[in-house]
Design an enzyme around this catalytic site. Structure first.
Site, PDB file in Angstrom:
ATOM      1  N   GLU A   1       3.747  14.464   1.103  1.00  0.00           N
ATOM      2  CA  GLU A   1       3.163  13.143   0.891  1.00  0.00           C
ATOM      3  C   GLU A   1       4.268  12.165   0.500  1.00  0.00           C
ATOM      4  O   GLU A   1       5.330  12.553  -0.004  1.00  0.00           O
ATOM      5  CB  GLU A   1       2.094  13.189  -0.201  1.00  0.00           C
ATOM      6  CG  GLU A   1       1.233  11.938  -0.252  1.00  0.00           C
ATOM      7  CD  GLU A   1      -0.047  12.149  -1.040  1.00  0.00           C
ATOM      8  OE1 GLU A   1      -1.043  11.501  -0.699  1.00  0.00           O
ATOM      9  OE2 GLU A   1      -0.042  12.953  -1.979  1.00  0.00           O
TER      10      GLU A   1
ATOM     11  N   ASP B   1      -1.694   5.707   2.354  1.00  0.00           N
ATOM     12  CA  ASP B   1      -3.051   5.313   2.712  1.00  0.00           C
ATOM     13  C   ASP B   1      -3.088   3.786   2.730  1.00  0.00           C
ATOM     14  O   ASP B   1      -2.055   3.130   2.680  1.00  0.00           O
ATOM     15  CB  ASP B   1      -4.069   5.913   1.740  1.00  0.00           C
ATOM     16  CG  ASP B   1      -3.709   5.642   0.283  1.00  0.00           C
ATOM     17  OD1 ASP B   1      -2.941   4.687   0.025  1.00  0.00           O
ATOM     18  OD2 ASP B   1      -4.184   6.372  -0.599  1.00  0.00           O
TER      19      ASP B   1
ATOM     20  N   ASP C   1       0.866  -1.169   0.000  1.00  0.00           N
ATOM     21  CA  ASP C   1       0.000   0.000   0.000  1.00  0.00           C
ATOM     22  C   ASP C   1       0.909   1.227   0.000  1.00  0.00           C
ATOM     23  O   ASP C   1       2.116   1.109  -0.159  1.00  0.00           O
ATOM     24  CB  ASP C   1      -0.954  -0.009   1.200  1.00  0.00           C
ATOM     25  CG  ASP C   1      -0.229  -0.184   2.532  1.00  0.00           C
ATOM     26  OD1 ASP C   1       0.896   0.344   2.663  1.00  0.00           O
ATOM     27  OD2 ASP C   1      -0.768  -0.837   3.430  1.00  0.00           O
TER      28      ASP C   1
ATOM     29  N   TYR D   1      -6.440   7.353  -9.269  1.00  0.00           N
ATOM     30  CA  TYR D   1      -5.402   7.021 -10.250  1.00  0.00           C
ATOM     31  C   TYR D   1      -6.041   6.763 -11.613  1.00  0.00           C
ATOM     32  O   TYR D   1      -5.982   5.665 -12.149  1.00  0.00           O
ATOM     33  CB  TYR D   1      -4.583   5.812  -9.779  1.00  0.00           C
ATOM     34  CG  TYR D   1      -3.691   6.131  -8.606  1.00  0.00           C
ATOM     35  CD1 TYR D   1      -2.469   6.779  -8.798  1.00  0.00           C
ATOM     36  CD2 TYR D   1      -4.074   5.811  -7.306  1.00  0.00           C
ATOM     37  CE1 TYR D   1      -1.651   7.093  -7.722  1.00  0.00           C
ATOM     38  CE2 TYR D   1      -3.259   6.122  -6.223  1.00  0.00           C
ATOM     39  CZ  TYR D   1      -2.051   6.762  -6.446  1.00  0.00           C
ATOM     40  OH  TYR D   1      -1.237   7.076  -5.380  1.00  0.00           O
TER      41      TYR D   1
END
Length: 600
Positions: free
Chosen positions: A440, A76, A73, A225
């Site tokens: 991020e 998130d 992952d 995405y």
């Protein structure tokens, strides 16, 4: 006098000389692999090196009666296979071309583990010749919660593409990842390489025969995405890898069918003439470089060289980071690495004495040096690499919190190796968890960056740093069971006792949440009340458990005290009677996964 004024003006306008904080590419490569280990989903292996990560999503795919455990992952908790496959293809490519760099850095075995964890998952996702799972988890549900993957309490449905609901981009990229990885494993494990190649061929055939965009079949992916570039680039990309792996001219013809097609300039499927870097969505430039390297034919080399020259001469921030006004505002380090990656690949196939090759290598090194500290902000953007590194990247598990805007300002756990998004157009940077654009982290952020580190090691440009001894450097010091407990009695009367005990941890023992259990002697005391924790539980009338969850009493490993409260009743009276429990069992990071310690 006039001359000296001119010199002074030039000096004032010139960019400040910035000394590189590090050129130890091998050390940063080691850290990047650790980042991927921290992103593992499923049942973790016994050699897991990330102490705060545990098993997660161990029943993934249960909703469709398939095993979809494993894989990776990101920050998130959804497993979005399209960007995951894209990242793993680049990583596999770097393992194929720059294997010596990984070996020299002492990371080859870890790199194979990284690839195998992803490929085993993709093999599981391939449940039929025309059936491929492409996502586990719902984006809306997941983005509405901020919990580490171990604590997910919401559904994570699985989604697939089929002949009637195709996804050529997803399937083409997954095929590329499997085939590229088969080449990485070919020498060390030919049987496993054959398995990956078999699945790669079948998935590519599926992608080519049943064409369509995956986000029309897996609609939940569209908001996260979406395949903006269409699927023609993935069909070329997958075919190019199969051509490299098999030498079968059929795959080269599939490449050329799209390569040579006379698309109009405004056609979204136009394949040649890319002016941007590669990304999880766009594989055009990587296909240029791969075909140039495989064949050496003029049409491929020319296209790749034209694109590489464009990347090398692109605009930058004042400090020198490759920067595109539209793309780089979100994850600038990622795009700078992506722009440099295809340049480095083409350079790998050029004559070592070629002046253009030297220009390419210099460009690549400049981008990496900027990212790891040679920049105006004097920040090494790799988490845990340097005291200057980001400490609050946007990551659920590392935050030790139940909200991006909750908990301590700095993450409780160090997400070693994660590449933070990066600076703005003026080399500015702000290290806060809610700064999505700059802070991020994601699977695709590290992929090209890690490959370039291996490239620079292979080029002989690695300069080892001195041993890292600063607090928090990898490998971290083993936390000591340093727990300080004080009963802090406030009242001790004939009939009752009360107090506000304090708990503190030292020696780097961090506990994002915690529990303790204590057994009392029921002949001497009954517990009238306990409060201060989020939950209390009584077992057999004499064992009491108190737990504090996230954001309600973080123990920082630096001695900061957290308190709770109690009232004990003395059935038989007796001021000063020794009624306190002799021992307490303390659980750092909760009683489900946390380590237990006996507190006297």
């Amino acid at each position: 006098m006039k001359f000296s004024k001119i010199i002074a003006t030039i000096a004032a306008c010139a960019p400040a000389l910035i000394k590189a904080a590090s050129q130890d590419y091998a050390r940063h490569l080691e850290l990047s692999i650790l980042f991927y280990e921290a992103q593992r989903s499923g049942k973790l292996p016994a050699n897991n090196r990330i102490f705060w990560r545990h098993d997660s999503m161990v029943d993934a795919g249960k909703d469709n009666n398939v095993d979809l455990t494993g894989g990776y992952d990101a920050g998130d908790n959804v497993k979005f296979n399209f960007p995951q496959a894209s990242a793993l293809t680049l990583l596999a490519w770097s393992a194929v071309e720059w294997k010596d760099g990984y070996k020299e850095a002492g990371q080859w075995e870890y790199m194979k583990d990284l690839l195998k964890w992803g490929m085993d998952y993709f093999v599981k996702c391939h449940t039929g010749k025309t059936e491929l799972y492409g996502q586990v988890g719902n984006g809306s549900l997941d983005h509405g919660a901020w919990v580490p993957p171990e604590d997910i309490d919401y559904k994570y449905p699985s989604y697939k593409i089929t002949a009637s609901a195709p996804g050529s981009d997803l399937a083409g990229e997954t095929a590329a990842a499997l085939v590229a990885s088969s080449l990485a494993f070919r020498e060390d494990d030919p049987e496993y390489a054959d398995l990956l190649l078999k699945h790669g061929k079948e998935i590519y055939d599926f992608a080519d025969k049943y064409r369509g965009s995956y986000d029309k079949s897996i609609e939940d992916a569209k908001g996260y995405y979406r395949s903006y570039s269409g699927y023609m680039d993935e069909l070329v990309w997958g075919a190019a890898w199969l051509y490299k792996a098999t030498g079968d001219e059929t795959y080269k013809k599939k490449v050329d069918a799209i390569w040579d097609y006379p698309y109009g300039d405004l056609d979204p499927d136009k394949f040649l003439g890319s002016t941007g870097p590669i990304s999880w969505d766009d594989k055009k430039a990587s296909s240029y470089a791969l075909m140039a390297m495989i064949t050496g034919e003029d049409k491929y080399v020319k296209e790749s060289t034209t694109h590489s020259d464009l990347m090398v001469n692109y605009k930058t921030t004042p400090g020198g980071l490759w920067y595109d006004t539209n793309l780089s505002m979100w994850g600038s380090n990622r795009y700078a690495s992506n722009a440099a990656f295809t340049v480095a690949m083409l350079a790998s196939s050029m004559d070592p004495n070629d002046s253009k090759r030297k220009q390419y290598v210099k460009f690549v090194q400049k981008q990496i040096d900027y990212i790891i500290g040679n920049n105006p902000a004097k920040v090494d953007y790799v988490v845990g690499a340097d005291p200057s590194s980001p400490k609050a990247v946007h990551h659920r598990g590392a935050s030790g919190s139940k909200g991006a805007d909750k908990g301590p300002d700095e993450n409780v756990f160090v997400l070693y190796g994660a590449l933070a998004g990066g600076p703005g157009a003026r080399d500015d940077y702000k290290d806060t968890r809610n700064n999505y654009e700059m802070n991020e982290v994601a699977l695709d952020y590290n992929a090209a960056f890690q490959g370039l580190l291996a490239f620079l090691v292979k080029e002989g440009l690695n300069v080892p740093d001195p041993k890292q001894t600063w607090d928090g450097a990898w490998p971290p010091k083993e936390p000591k069971p340093d727990i300080k407990w004080d009963w802090n009695i406030s009242t001790d009367e004939d009939s009752y006792m009360s107090g506000a005990p304090t708990i503190a941890t030292g020696s780097g023992l961090k506990c994002a949440k915690w529990c303790f259990t204590m057994e009392v002697d029921s002949s001497k005391v009954s517990v009238q009340n306990i409060w201060g924790g989020e939950s209390k539980e009584v077992t057999s009338g004499k064992v009491y458990k108190v737990c504090n969850g996230y954001d309600n009493g973080y123990l920082d490993g630096k001695g900061t005290k957290i308190n709770w409260n109690f009232n004990f009743k003395k059935p038989n009276g007796g001021k000063g009677v020794d009624i306190l429990p002799k021992t307490v069992v303390f659980y750092c990071n909760g009683d489900k996964y946390g380590d237990s310690y006996l507190v006297n």
